[in-house]
Design an enzyme around this catalytic site. Sequence first.
Site, PDB file in Angstrom:
ATOM      1  N   ASP A  79      43.068  41.240  35.573  1.00 42.80           N
ATOM      2  CA  ASP A  79      42.062  42.262  35.863  1.00 42.80           C
ATOM      3  C   ASP A  79      40.668  41.931  35.362  1.00 42.80           C
ATOM      4  O   ASP A  79      39.731  42.714  35.564  1.00 42.80           O
ATOM      5  CB  ASP A  79      42.500  43.620  35.284  1.00 42.80           C
ATOM      6  N   ASP A  94      46.286  43.773  44.749  1.00 43.93           N
ATOM      7  CA  ASP A  94      45.010  44.120  44.103  1.00 43.93           C
ATOM      8  C   ASP A  94      44.230  42.877  43.659  1.00 43.93           C
ATOM      9  O   ASP A  94      43.000  42.877  43.571  1.00 43.93           O
ATOM     10  CB  ASP A  94      45.235  44.995  42.859  1.00 43.93           C
TER      11      ASP A  94
HETATM   12  N1  GLY Z   1      44.369  47.777  40.566  1.00 46.06           N
HETATM   13  C1  GLY Z   1      45.099  48.898  40.192  1.00 46.06           C
HETATM   14  C2  GLY Z   1      45.112  49.996  41.183  1.00 46.06           C
HETATM   15  O1  GLY Z   1      44.676  49.869  42.310  1.00 46.06           O
HETATM   16  O2  GLY Z   1      45.585  51.047  40.804  1.00 46.06           O
END
Ligand code: GLY
Length: 409
Positions: free
Chosen positions: A127, A189
């Site tokens: 992230d 993601d």
């Molecule tokens: N990247 C985490 C979400 O979309 O909740």
Amino acid sequence: MKLFFVSLLICLASCQNLSKKNNIKEESKLSAKFYSFDLDKEIKNCEAQLNQAVPKLTDLTKHPRLIETNETEWKEIPNGRLVWTSGFYPGILWYMYNLSKDEKWKKEAIKRTEVFEDFKTITEHHDIGFMMFPAYGNGYMLGDKKEYKDILLTSAQSLASRYNPNVGTIRSWSNKMHPRWEQHITIIDNMLNLELLFWAAKNGGSKEYYDIAVKHAETTMANHYRPDYTSWHVIEYDSISGKVLNRHTKQGYADDSRWSRGQAWGIYGYTMVYRETGDKKFLDFAVKITDKYLELLPEDYIPHWDFDVPNKEIEERDASAAAVVASGLLELSTLVEDKNKQEQYFDAAMRMLESLSSDAYSGVGKADSFLLHSTGAKSLGHEIDVALIYAEYYYIESLDRLKKMELAN
Ligand code: GLY
């Protein structure tokens, strides 16, 4: 006879007028001013919402994450190394600075960005792109903070360290937040984190970052999508052979369901990968997954939190997915060559923005946020029908993109 010529002239004149009108109409299809969405008013609304919220957000060790259902104020959580949402609040402030050119937002953005420089060494999850690019990346690009360059390059290096060439993707999770954490897990993601690598490769970082980002996008295209161009959320790969071991979900309704924000990350991600590479296969793919997403949408263009939830009448929407897609589609409308597609995507993005800014989804007059009615993780039992900081980020990014498009017209 005379009457005939007079009628002919009138007819020709009105045909000319009609064609002029048609020309005007054609141009109008790519302009916000022909929608019931007042961009300048919406920017002002967002600024007023920030004026209301920011004085209450004084703890620099925390960031606003959500406003609970029927509450009015942001709930703040610590800027932790494991907290993927830390960078969105400074990112919002950078966009407001860019839109308003008011130095007070720049000052606030700097203050909120510079508190987590240490996060540039995060290697414990993927992230770091979500965390550092909205904050330091926007500071560099919109705030002319050239001194952020090294922080961004170190962040890219940290992200790239998670790339596994046996698999061809960046490993998303590896701490015990996931039950099968020992495998090489990649989630859809992760596509968004690639922007940091592309940026770094162009700005003095290793050229290898570009190759890693491209390979990640290719592998994800091959393994993360179903034949109908919808995405799985989580893929577990064997870290030695690179074989897919399992496909499932964390935040979707079911393992094989279509989690809305997952589809949104894909649309935004592949659009950005095409912008960065110019490789048509990524554009074709962005078009295919976008067309599927648009086909699945309800009438107001805001998806339920998962496209496959039964009982759509009672299930919550996810405004955050709509905001991500609106931003991605504005960009995609400028990248596709076909004029009909340009218009189709621009029109869809505008309809998303119309809905989001309407009384049904707007936070104006109700809470301190731009938007309401997002769903972060219903499958995990939290963030259900709330305001979310990343919905705000992609919404204001959409306004910024639209403003740029309007100025270029
Ligand atoms: N990247 C985490 C979400 O979309 O909740």
